[in-house]
Design a protein around this motif. Structure first.
Motif, PDB file in Angstrom:
ATOM      1  N   ALA A 153      -4.790  10.535 -12.680  1.00 39.95           N
ATOM      2  CA  ALA A 153      -5.949  11.389 -13.078  1.00 39.95           C
ATOM      3  C   ALA A 153      -7.243  10.749 -13.111  1.00 39.95           C
ATOM      4  N   SER A 154      -7.467   9.466 -13.413  1.00 37.71           N
ATOM      5  CA  SER A 154      -8.572   8.854 -13.490  1.00 37.71           C
ATOM      6  C   SER A 154      -9.192   8.159 -12.303  1.00 37.71           C
ATOM      7  N   ALA A 155      -8.352   8.068 -11.325  1.00 31.12           N
ATOM      8  CA  ALA A 155      -8.740   7.282 -10.010  1.00 31.12           C
ATOM      9  C   ALA A 155      -9.625   7.937  -9.183  1.00 31.12           C
ATOM     10  N   ARG A 156     -10.687   7.286  -8.491  1.00 25.76           N
ATOM     11  CA  ARG A 156     -11.374   7.687  -7.617  1.00 25.76           C
ATOM     12  C   ARG A 156     -10.592   7.347  -6.115  1.00 25.76           C
ATOM     13  N   GLN A 157     -10.313   8.512  -5.396  1.00 25.73           N
ATOM     14  CA  GLN A 157      -9.894   8.413  -4.071  1.00 25.73           C
ATOM     15  C   GLN A 157     -10.914   7.892  -2.972  1.00 25.73           C
ATOM     16  N   LEU A 158     -10.858   6.932  -2.412  1.00 22.68           N
ATOM     17  CA  LEU A 158     -11.823   6.110  -1.682  1.00 22.68           C
ATOM     18  C   LEU A 158     -11.613   7.109  -0.121  1.00 22.68           C
TER      19      LEU A 158
ATOM     20  N   ALA B 215       1.641   0.155  -5.415  1.00 21.89           N
ATOM     21  CA  ALA B 215       0.988   0.056  -6.637  1.00 21.89           C
ATOM     22  C   ALA B 215       0.729  -1.406  -7.008  1.00 21.89           C
ATOM     23  N   LEU B 216      -0.442  -1.759  -7.311  1.00 19.31           N
ATOM     24  CA  LEU B 216      -0.732  -3.187  -7.522  1.00 19.31           C
ATOM     25  C   LEU B 216      -1.186  -3.257  -9.215  1.00 19.31           C
ATOM     26  N   ASN B 217      -0.919  -4.340  -9.723  1.00 14.53           N
ATOM     27  CA  ASN B 217      -1.345  -4.687 -11.198  1.00 14.53           C
ATOM     28  C   ASN B 217      -2.850  -5.157 -11.275  1.00 14.53           C
TER      29      ASN B 217
ATOM     30  N   ILE C   7      -1.943   3.665  -1.671  1.00 12.17           N
ATOM     31  CA  ILE C   7      -2.326   2.618  -2.447  1.00 12.17           C
ATOM     32  C   ILE C   7      -2.948   2.749  -3.693  1.00 12.17           C
ATOM     33  N   ILE C   8      -2.528   2.313  -4.636  1.00  5.65           N
ATOM     34  CA  ILE C   8      -3.362   2.403  -6.139  1.00  5.65           C
ATOM     35  C   ILE C   8      -3.388   1.191  -6.726  1.00  5.65           C
ATOM     36  N   ALA C   9      -4.443   0.870  -7.346  1.00  8.40           N
ATOM     37  CA  ALA C   9      -4.671  -0.496  -7.810  1.00  8.40           C
ATOM     38  C   ALA C   9      -6.019  -0.244  -8.874  1.00  8.40           C
ATOM     39  N   PRO C  10      -6.079  -1.137  -9.833  1.00  2.00           N
ATOM     40  CA  PRO C  10      -7.184  -1.105 -10.695  1.00  2.00           C
ATOM     41  C   PRO C  10      -8.575  -0.959 -10.029  1.00  2.00           C
ATOM     42  N   ASP C  11      -8.771  -1.982  -9.041  1.00  2.00           N
ATOM     43  CA  ASP C  11      -9.821  -1.859  -8.034  1.00  2.00           C
ATOM     44  C   ASP C  11      -9.737  -2.508  -6.978  1.00  2.00           C
TER      45      ASP C  11
ATOM     46  N   LEU D 146      -6.662   5.489  -0.683  1.00  2.00           N
ATOM     47  CA  LEU D 146      -6.554   4.282  -1.384  1.00  2.00           C
ATOM     48  C   LEU D 146      -7.293   4.777  -2.851  1.00  2.00           C
ATOM     49  N   LEU D 147      -6.556   4.566  -3.781  1.00  2.00           N
ATOM     50  CA  LEU D 147      -6.970   5.001  -5.061  1.00  2.00           C
ATOM     51  C   LEU D 147      -7.403   3.884  -6.197  1.00  2.00           C
ATOM     52  N   LEU D 148      -8.543   4.107  -6.604  1.00  2.00           N
ATOM     53  CA  LEU D 148      -8.902   2.856  -7.684  1.00  2.00           C
ATOM     54  C   LEU D 148      -9.110   3.617  -9.175  1.00  2.00           C
TER      55      LEU D 148
END
Length: 532
Positions: A243-248, A317-319, A338-342, A359-361
């Motif tokens: 919900a908070s992620a930006r999809q690049l 998913a990456l931490n 792919i989802i990661a903090p950044d 790609l989601l950040l």
């Protein structure tokens, strides 16, 4: 039934979000619509040179109490609620000098925005709108005669219809707008109710349950093409994730993508990025490989090795922030998300070569220990429960066998139980040296999950050309107790040396005896992790 066309001759505008306000009001005025407004809205329209009457002129009272009282008056609500075809209503309007209002345009004090920025208690209370919801509900109730607009996105369509309809709005439009208006106030009130409930002593089962959200995305379909679906964001500071992620980049996310990506990110968040890099690969909401490592590239390689067949078309998913080395490895096989903090700029450029890869950040990791709720619909109702915030690091592990685990076994037991929390029940997880080597998920029988996990570990050995199953020397986690010894025996036969499980079965003594007979070390957690 409302009559088909209601002409708009008088409009009341009172908005906190003034996006598009002046242009909308100017178009109304150009059609001869009389404009009435409040406070800041009145100033904005006056400064734009538009003829506008202030609400205080209607009510005979100035705004007071810091704007808390301004529209709560018969001159406003009578104008909104009067039924045009009711002679008694018309007589009341005439007797009290009240003129009808045909169009109400209101958006509410930004309570949800204040909640999202974690504003203080006083600020939040002051952002609770009272007059706005009252007017919205009044106009929506009387949609036979009145149109109500609560969303700036509706301005163009409203103007087009007024133009095409010779100054009026159809009954179908008024009904649609009324439904949207009631949904808006319901969602708004839900955000306030849930905030206040959180401020007070938590009640696991309040008499009334409010759930609301704002449309984030209309999805092409749900789990299957014949199912309609949409994604809604909950109000509040939020939990980092989909919900908070930006999809690049990449294709639009589907219902299944969103569901699986959420599962993946919650799983990988169990691993503290300050301690280790970690990667979780998810397929159909189940982990098919999870691993730790000194850096993301190694963690990914180890996670992929667990079940590369299932990982094809999965979610990664990456931490930690995605780096170039990990990105190069991930794009080598087909991956949905792919989802990661950044992510580093170099990593973003590498992923960009795969145009359809999303790609989601997320901007952060969710806290696995944070309280919260999960909601599931049933026929005719909802199931609401607290989030499973139990963490194996906080559990007092009880050694129940003659042999205690070694230090390495303890580490792998904790790792395996951390992953088992995110595997659909019945869940069995084999882990070795901080990586899964076999996962059995979602079986009706726990022994079948044990056999599947062992089979996956043996299959992994064959891929690597090793003579022994990867389960040999591994730790095994069960999300709930072994009801019989057969599941544990299957793990022992696969080569596991240590077991972690909640305990609590009527046959615990039988299971412990089987573990001792096999030379296994076993610990009880006292906590189970059912996941349905």
């Amino acid at each position: 039934m409302p009559h088909d066309l209601a002409r708009v001759t008088r409009a009341l505008l009172s908005v906190s979000d003034k996006t598009g306000l002046v242009d909308f009001a100017r178009a109304l005025a150009a059609r001869g619509v009389e404009l009435v407004s409040t406070g800041g809205t009145h100033r904005a329209l006056s400064e734009a040179g538009l003829p506008v009457v202030e609400v205080a002129e209607l009510t005979g009272y100035p705004e007071m109490m810091d704007g808390r009282v301004k529209t709560l008056h018969p001159a406003v609500h009578g104008g909104l609620l009067a039924v045009r075809e009711d002679p008694a209503h018309q007589a009341a309007l005439a007797a009290h000098g009240i003129r009808p209002i045909d169009l109400l345009v209101v958006n509410l004090y930004p309570f949800e925005a204040a909640l999202a920025r974690d504003a203080g208690y006083h600020d939040l209370v002051e952002n609770i709108d009272v007059g706005g919801p009252a007017m919205i509900r009044a106009a929506a109730k009387n949609h036979a005669d009145v149109a109500v607009v609560v969303d700036v996105a509706d301005y163009p369509a409203i103007l087009s219809e007024i133009e095409a309809g010779e100054g009026g709005l159809s009954a179908a439009t008024r009904r649609r707008l009324a439904g949207k208006a009631f949904a808006r106030t319901a969602s708004y009130d839900a955000a306030i109710a849930n905030w206040l409930a959180g401020e007070a002593a938590p009640d696991a089962a309040p008499a009334f349950r409010a759930i609301g959200g704002t449309l984030a995305q209309t999805l092409r379909y749900g789990e299957n093409p014949h199912q309609a679906a949409a994604f809604y964001r909950s109000p509040g500071p939020g939990r980092p994730g989909v919900a908070s992620a930006r999809q690049l980049q990449g294709k639009e996310l589907s219902y299944n993508n969103l569901n699986d990506t959420d599962a993946a990110y919650e799983c990988v968040a169990e691993f503290d990025p300050g301690r280790t890099a970690a990667v979780a690969i998810i397929k159909h909401a189940n982990p098919c490989g999870v691993a730790e490592g000194p850096h993301l590239a190694e963690a990914y390689a180890r996670a992929l090795a667990c079940d590369p067949t299932s990982a094809f078309g999965g979610i990664v998913a990456l931490n930690r922030p995605l780096d170039a080395e990990a990105a190069r490895q991930i794009v080598e096989i087909f991956t949905e998300v792919i989802i990661a903090p950044d992510a580093s700029e170099e990593a973003i450029a590498i992923v960009a070569a795969k145009r359809n890869l999303r790609l989601l950040l997320a901007g952060g990791l969710p806290d696995p220990r944070a309280p919260g709720e999960t909601v599931r619909t049933l026929a005719g109702g909802l199931l609401v429960q607290g989030r499973d915030a139990a963490n194996v690091d906080d559990m007092a592990l009880q050694v129940v066998t003659r042999r205690a685990p070694t230090e390495q076994e303890y580490a792998d037991l904790r790792f395996a139980f951390r992953v088992a929390k995110h595997v659909k029940s019945n869940a069995i997880v084999y882990a070795r040296d901080g990586a899964t080597v076999g996962i059995g998920a979602g079986q009706m029988s726990r022994v079948d999950s044990s056999r599947i996990a062992a089979w996956k570990a043996a299959e992994g050995a064959e891929r690597l050309g090793r003579p022994e199953s990867l389960a040999k020397g591994a730790a095994v986690a069960s999300d709930a107790f072994f009801p019989f010894a057969d599941g544990l025996i299957a793990a022992a036969e696969a080569g596991a040396t240590a077991v972690i499980q909640p305990g609590g079965s009527m046959r615990d003594a039988e299971v412990i005896a089987a573990a001792d007979a096999a030379g296994l070390a076993m610990v009880f957690t006292g906590h189970r992790h059912f996941r349905h």
